[in-house]
Design an enzyme around this catalytic site. Structure first.
Site, PDB file in Angstrom:
ATOM      1  CD1 TRP A 155      -2.939   1.496   0.742  1.00  0.00           C
ATOM      2  CD2 TRP A 155      -1.437   2.420   2.103  1.00  0.00           C
ATOM      3  NE1 TRP A 155      -3.386   2.751   1.069  1.00  0.00           N
ATOM      4  CE2 TRP A 155      -2.478   3.344   1.913  1.00  0.00           C
ATOM      5  CE3 TRP A 155      -0.370   2.780   2.930  1.00  0.00           C
ATOM      6  CZ2 TRP A 155      -2.495   4.595   2.510  1.00  0.00           C
ATOM      7  CZ3 TRP A 155      -0.386   4.033   3.526  1.00  0.00           C
ATOM      8  CH2 TRP A 155      -1.445   4.921   3.315  1.00  0.00           C
ATOM      9  CG  HIS A 156       3.478   2.418   3.232  1.00  0.00           C
ATOM     10  ND1 HIS A 156       2.783   1.498   3.956  1.00  0.00           N
ATOM     11  CD2 HIS A 156       3.563   3.519   4.019  1.00  0.00           C
ATOM     12  CE1 HIS A 156       2.468   2.009   5.130  1.00  0.00           C
ATOM     13  NE2 HIS A 156       2.916   3.236   5.203  1.00  0.00           N
ATOM     14  N   GLY A 157       3.735   1.752  -1.398  1.00  0.00           N
ATOM     15  CA  GLY A 157       4.311   2.104  -2.684  1.00  0.00           C
ATOM     16  C   GLY A 157       4.619   0.884  -3.515  1.00  0.00           C
TER      17      GLY A 157
END
Lengths: 320, 481
Positions: B337-339
């Site tokens: 989700w962060h990247g």
């Protein structure tokens, strides 16, 4: 609803009064100690603006500050010299510094050391204009116009004295406790770069990296360069552009921006001394302090070369 | 329009003024227009995306709620998930997976031209997508009635203080506050608390995070030139940079909403004083960790428990197997989700691994300084993966930390002032948080019984921001996620 509004207004007024008092008292203290500095970056900027009377002024970024030895120019050309290079600053800042200095003094000659990467549309030059904040109220018209390029709100924020001297207090303490030796603005570095087993960029000897891709120029920056030339011409100051030497090969002598600067120089009849990829420096690790900056021996060799070239191109620049 | 700009402060003042001047029935229009204006100030084209997401999820929820059977409702749930996650995949992950597949096939000797998309990820998409998914899931499970007013729901999706980087709100918490019937009166307490949170948030961002960033960027921008000691110093700085950047953002967001009389969920609670990694996740990015717990971890654990009927497998208790599997998957997704980068997946995976090990070793969260120190070091190691440009670079840094300490990089000349300021600012943050954690009722400044102390506290923090803040710093880190 009136009661909470009254409380909010009353509290806001109290906070604003307190903030105003803190800002005035601590801002004044900061202003006082700021202009007491006798060395360091801000002292040198202040000197160039308010006190420089030398025959030769050198402008540019950290490359200018570290590559031009005033003593060498004085000896070779017989002109008094001050190095006004400021680390991290490019053409907008330099044009402002030059204009302020020219309000008061007219040197015989100026050298502008140009970083070719400093003309693209990436915005970082505007962020660094904060170095001008402490001097805003000394030269509000000149600096105000420049700060407007970044944001029209900056002038209002500068009503706060603390903001004017933002982040300068440790700098003041640092150079107050351990002053730099005065070398007429020159920032000498005595470290020597170690030769790596294999150069990082080119992956081997004789393999130049690809030429920079074409990126858009920032029109404000090219306009500032032209303004620099116009300012010098208006005060009859002889102006020379230079590109500093490089350790590693740069494709097509700094590529796209190099061509732009060359065309501006040609259109105004300004000499440009291009030392990018100069064989005296290319791959000569012993002349560099880091991959981008000459050390003191390198700077002395380079200064001598520039002085020789000036003498060759302008036989007697010190004559009225 | 950045939170730390004068433009935002002007914008917020106008919104607050209009909000309280207008009748409560029409306040949603003020917030919605303000939110869309704020969002459009980043990239107007993406307004269509957020508006589209709003309309789809509004109608899906309304229609879904009318279906009696869960089986019928599932169809609508899938429509919503497919649209939300589909857009997220397209903008955020497509190129990453295309490159991965390309590498796999090329490795197997199958030449294949990777179809890369030339798109810029819409700002805030990761946050508002999770927020709408949470809402749809709540409606699906019957925990929340669907919002009947499209305008109110549009505000829920695009509420300007939280649309860019959260906190990720819950429908049950935020929607009732936005409803037209909810008459929020102008209150001194809300304004006072809101202003305090905004000032403290700006202090964290401008004085601590952006100052630490100067040293961090200098080191991580030239990893080949630095050694272990320098990386350790840069990592400590980075741990406070990312904390103060995101906690600062969250504080400004919560404070801005508070000025409008709206409560937003807290996002941080002194995470570096956690006594275990589990405790850390109760204090770090709370709105995300609780979202993952409720919408990923618990459903996964529930489905595993239905699949695994025996009490033990290979002599290991089933509940432990379920926890470990569910937590590893949850944190893999948390990283992703962060990247779209293996570094974030490694970061999430490492946290999942820590939590699994803590569960197996039955680590208690009873607090002492040694546990706080160990937890901080464990978290610090994960930040290497978070900050490094690639997995190879992260391992190179790890290797240097353990085998090549070298000398500490001290920036030359005037640049030395940046790490000095950062070090002092971090020390101040530690003192403040230590006091809040261990002596919450003592040495209070903002809540001091003397008005002069309270007033001076606000003024002093504002003066410190003016005097020491970095006003040319970068964007908030989490806005890129």
């Amino acid at each position: 609803m009136n009661k909470p509004i009254g409380r909010v207004v009353a509290k806001s007024i109290k906070v604003i009064i307190c903030l105003f008092l803190l800002d005035t008292v601590f801002g004044e203290i900061q202003r006082h100690v700021f202009f007491l500095q006798k060395s360091g970056k801000f002292y040198r900027i202040n000197y160039t603006m308010d006190k420089s009377t030398e025959d030769l002024l050198i402008f540019g970024s950290s490359h200018a500050a570290a590559h031009y030895v005033p003593d060498v120019f004085e000896q070779e050309l017989g002109l008094s010299c001050h190095n006004a290079g400021v680390a991290g600053q490019q053409i907008i800042f330099n044009a402002t510094l030059q204009r302020i200095a020219l309000e008061r003094t007219a040197p015989r000659m100026m050298i502008l050391d140009i970083d070719t990467y400093g003309f693209y549309l990436d915005g970082y030059q505007y962020d660094r204009l904060s170095d001008l904040h402490p001097f805003f109220y000394k030269y509000p018209d000149i600096i105000g116009k420049v700060l407007d390029l970044k944001s029209r709100l900056t002038k209002y924020a500068l009503k706060s004295k603390l903001y004017q001297y933002n982040s300068t207090i440790v700098h003041v303490l640092r150079y107050g406790l351990s002053p730099q030796k005065d070398r007429k603005g020159y920032q000498a570095t005595f470290a020597q770069l170690q030769r790596p087993a294999q150069t990082m960029k080119d992956g081997g000897e004789g393999q130049p990296p690809p030429v920079q891709q074409t990126r858009p120029f920032d029109k404000n920056l090219t306009a500032a360069l032209e303004q620099f030339v116009i300012n010098a011409k208006q005060r009859n100051v002889l102006l020379v552009f230079t590109f500093s030497p490089t350790l590693e090969y740069e494709g097509s002598s700094a590529g796209h921006a190099g061509d732009l600067i060359r065309s501006i120089a040609a259109s105004y009849g300004i000499k440009l001394f291009d030392y990018i990829n100069d064989p005296h420096f290319l791959g000569r690790y012993e002349l560099f302090a880091d991959s981008g900056h000459l050390n003191d021996p390198g700077a002395r060799l380079f200064s001598k070369m520039v002085a020789d070239k000036i003498r060759a191109e302008f036989p007697e620049p010190n004559r009225d | 329009m950045r939170f730390d700009s004068l433009y935002y402060l002007g914008f917020l003042s106008i919104v607050v003024l209009l909000y309280y001047l207008i009748g409560s029935r029409f306040r949603w229009t003020v917030i919605l227009l303000a939110s869309y204006y704020f969002y459009a100030s980043w990239k107007p084209e993406y307004l269509l995306l957020i508006a589209g997401t709003t309309v789809i999820n509004y109608f899906v929820a309304v229609v879904m709620a009318r279906q009696g059977e869960k089986r019928k409702r599932r169809k609508f749930l899938l429509i919503s998930l497919a649209s939300g996650l589909g857009l997220l995949f397209l903008f955020k992950y497509f190129n990453f997976f295309a490159a991965f597949v390309h590498e796999l096939l090329n490795g197997a000797g199958l030449l294949f031209k990777s179809p890369l998309l030339n798109v810029v990820m819409p700002i805030g998409i990761s946050f508002y997508t999770l927020q709408t998914i949470g809402y749809i899931m709540d409606v699906y499970h019957g925990k929340k009635e669907p919002e009947q007013h499209l305008g109110t729901f549009a505000v829920y999706v695009a509420f300007f203080p939280i649309v860019l980087s959260g906190p990720i709100e819950r429908s049950k918490h935020l929607l009732p506050q936005l409803q037209r019937e909810n008459k929020i009166a102008f209150s001194y307490e809300n304004v006072s608390r809101g202003v305090k949170l905004i000032i403290l948030g700006l202090f964290y961002k401008l004085v601590v995070a952006d100052r630490a960033a100067i040293y961090v960027n200098a080191v991580f921008g030239n990893t080949d030139k630095h050694f272990g000691l320098t990386f350790m110093a840069a990592l400590i700085f980075f741990s406070f940079q990312i904390y103060c950047d995101f906690a600062g953002y969250s504080s400004v967001a919560i404070g801005s909403a508070k000025l409008l009389g709206i409560d937003i969920l807290p996002n941080f609670n002194r995470p570096y004083l956690a006594s275990s990694v589990k405790d850390f996740w109760r204090r770090w990015h709370i709105s995300l960790s609780t979202w993952l717990r409720d919408y990923v971890f618990l459903p996964l654990a529930y489905s595993f428990s239905r699949a695994l009927k025996k009490e033990r497998y290979l002599s290991i208790r089933t509940d432990r197997i379920i926890y470990v599997c569910a937590i590893l998957i949850t944190f893999f997704l948390c990283g992703l989700w962060h990247g779209a980068n293996w570094t974030f997946i490694a970061w999430g995976g490492l946290h999942g691994l820590y939590l699994a090990v803590e569960n197996i070793l039955r680590v208690k969260t009873r607090r002492n300084l040694l546990k706080i120190g160990i937890t901080y070091i464990l978290v610090l190691l994960t930040w290497i993966f978070f900050r490094a440009a690639s997995i190879a670079e992260a391992f190179e840094i790890l290797g240097k930390i353990f085998t090549k300490p070298g000398s500490l990089f001290i920036p030359p000349g005037p640049d030395i002032v940046a790490p000095i300021y950062a070090g002092l600012a971090i020390l101040l943050v530690l003192v403040i948080e230590f006091k809040q954690e261990f002596f919450p009722s003592r040495f209070s400044f903002f809540n001091n019984e003397r008005e002069l102390v309270r007033v001076l506290s606000y003024a002093a923090v504002a003066a410190m921001i003016l005097s020491l803040g970095v006003f040319d710093g970068g964007q908030f880190i989490y806005s890129q996620f």
